[in-house]
Design a protein around this motif. Structure first.
Motif, PDB file in Angstrom:
ATOM      1  N   VAL A  31      -2.506  26.618  36.409  1.00 34.67           N
ATOM      2  CA  VAL A  31      -1.955  27.693  37.223  1.00 34.67           C
ATOM      3  C   VAL A  31      -2.190  29.028  36.535  1.00 34.67           C
ATOM      4  O   VAL A  31      -2.019  29.149  35.321  1.00 34.67           O
ATOM      5  N   GLY A  33      -1.141  32.910  37.891  1.00 33.34           N
ATOM      6  CA  GLY A  33      -0.650  33.782  38.955  1.00 33.34           C
ATOM      7  C   GLY A  33      -0.483  32.996  40.248  1.00 33.34           C
ATOM      8  O   GLY A  33       0.190  31.973  40.282  1.00 33.34           O
ATOM      9  N   ASP A  34      -1.132  33.468  41.307  1.00 32.31           N
ATOM     10  CA  ASP A  34      -1.071  32.798  42.608  1.00 32.31           C
ATOM     11  C   ASP A  34      -2.152  31.733  42.769  1.00 32.31           C
ATOM     12  O   ASP A  34      -2.228  31.094  43.810  1.00 32.31           O
ATOM     13  N   LYS A  35      -3.010  31.559  41.772  1.00 28.71           N
ATOM     14  CA  LYS A  35      -4.125  30.617  41.863  1.00 28.71           C
ATOM     15  C   LYS A  35      -3.781  29.316  41.148  1.00 28.71           C
ATOM     16  O   LYS A  35      -3.214  29.312  40.062  1.00 28.71           O
ATOM     17  N   ASP A  48      -5.327  29.499  46.565  1.00 29.21           N
ATOM     18  CA  ASP A  48      -4.381  30.609  46.494  1.00 29.21           C
ATOM     19  C   ASP A  48      -3.101  30.121  47.159  1.00 29.21           C
ATOM     20  O   ASP A  48      -3.061  29.930  48.382  1.00 29.21           O
ATOM     21  N   ILE A  49      -2.055  29.909  46.374  1.00 30.02           N
ATOM     22  CA  ILE A  49      -0.839  29.325  46.932  1.00 30.02           C
ATOM     23  C   ILE A  49      -0.047  30.326  47.776  1.00 30.02           C
ATOM     24  O   ILE A  49       0.714  29.923  48.649  1.00 30.02           O
ATOM     25  N   LYS A  50      -0.248  31.610  47.539  1.00 22.79           N
ATOM     26  CA  LYS A  50       0.449  32.615  48.332  1.00 22.79           C
ATOM     27  C   LYS A  50      -0.160  32.708  49.734  1.00 22.79           C
ATOM     28  O   LYS A  50       0.544  32.742  50.730  1.00 22.79           O
ATOM     29  N   GLU A  51      -1.495  32.723  49.795  1.00 19.64           N
ATOM     30  CA  GLU A  51      -2.208  32.819  51.069  1.00 19.64           C
ATOM     31  C   GLU A  51      -2.432  31.452  51.724  1.00 19.64           C
ATOM     32  O   GLU A  51      -2.857  31.382  52.869  1.00 19.64           O
ATOM     33  N   ARG A  52      -2.216  30.387  50.940  1.00 22.16           N
ATOM     34  CA  ARG A  52      -2.451  29.014  51.406  1.00 22.16           C
ATOM     35  C   ARG A  52      -3.894  28.795  51.864  1.00 22.16           C
ATOM     36  O   ARG A  52      -4.156  28.214  52.915  1.00 22.16           O
TER      37      ARG A  52
END
Length: 177
Positions: A31, A33-35, A48-52
């Motif tokens: 992990v 950040g968001d990746k 990208d877990i934020k953007e899915r």
């Protein structure tokens, strides 16, 4: 695990493994950040877990991937696999920066705290190291038209103990080969 039962046929096929290929085992997750980088079988991917959304996927390793790791600053990703290679990737454009060959299957990988060095090891305890960025010889090979996947470029990137930027495994705490 329990008793094994015998299958009495009566004309029916014995239960066994499915006829389709099973999903590969997820062996490593990293992990930053968001990746999230996920290694399964010969494929690694970044989500990208934020953007899915899936940011990148790659299947250039020729064997199951055993390790995946982001550098502390998130600029690089490192993968290592049973194909006896460790590969460093730029997270800007997901290009392969280095292909490092070893004598044995790589089982774990990481970056140094400052991100300047790559470390990867085999299951016998040998630890090899190299610089994160390509050496001058690698840059010259790229200028000569050799890509990172070619055998000639891989020879330039030998991460064996004899390589110029690689101390012997024993110097890092591994067993001598």
């Amino acid at each position: 695990m329990g008793r094994r039962r015998r299958w009495k046929s009566k004309g029916l096929p014995a239960p066994g493994p499915a006829t389709h290929d099973a999903d590969p085992v997820t062996r490593s997750i990293a992990v930053c950040g968001d990746k999230v980088a996920i290694a399964s079988g010969r494929r690694w991917r970044v989500v990208d877990i934020k953007e899915r959304t899936e940011v990148h996927t790659d299947t250039s390793h020729e064997g199951p991937i055993r390790g995946v790791q982001f550098s502390a600053d998130g600029q690089y990703l490192l993968t290592c696999a049973d194909d006896k290679t460790a590969r460093s990737w730029s997270t800007k454009d997901w290009s392969c920066l280095r292909v490092l060959k070893a004598a044995k299957k790589a089982s774990a990988c990481t970056f140094s705290a400052d991100g300047r060095h790559i470390f990867f090891s085999d299951r016998f305890g040998d630890v090899l190291t190299a610089t994160t960025l390509p050496t001058a010889a690698t840059t010259a090979a790229a200028a000569a038209g050799l890509n990172a996947e070619s055998p000639a470029a891989a020879a330039v990137e030998d991460a064996s103990p004899a390589a110029a930027d690689s101390p012997s495994p024993a110097a890092i705490g591994g067993s001598p080969t």
